[in-house]
Write a protein that holds these residues in place. Structure first.
Motif: not given
Length: 131
Positions: A123-131
């Protein structure tokens, strides 16, 4: 934070809400537990402050605890707000061998679902990619 989570890192995340009285009362004991186990990453995640991170998770009751080793979600669910319960859960899973964890998570549909939906590292990796 995600960078410090490795394949051999234990992570304990508490999903709470500021408006939840049980959560507010549980914050200090949770912090004390984090000091007792400095080799474990402890995260206090307010679901309203991090709604973008948690949009795939359904959290119905508080506090909700996640215990994860690397990318293996060992536990995810609401627990009684007693820090001793959280500590027993952590120690029970922490003492497991990798093979045991892999076997245990495949033992039920719910545990398999945790791997896809509740993996905090992912979830953290996905959030970083979306930012």
């Amino acid at each position: 934070m995600a960078a410090s989570m490795t394949d051999s890192t234990w992570t304990v995340a508490c999903f709470c809400a500021q408006w939840c009285g049980a959560c507010r009362n549980w914050f200090e004991p949770f912090q004390a537990l984090s000091e007792k186990y400095p080799d474990v990453i402890f995260l206090w995640i307010d679901i309203e402050d991090h709604a973008d991170l948690l949009d795939t998770l359904e959290i119905d009751n508080f506090p909700c605890l996640l215990i994860q080793y690397g990318d293996i979600v060992n536990f995810f669910g609401a627990i009684h707000p007693d820090i001793k319960v959280a500590e027993r859960l952590l120690l029970n899973h922490h003492s497991s061998r990798l093979e045991e964890m892999k076997s245990w998570i495949l033992a039920s549909k719910e545990r398999i679902q945790w791997q896809d939906e509740a993996n905090i590292r992912r979830l953290f990796r996905q959030a970083a990619q979306s930012a």
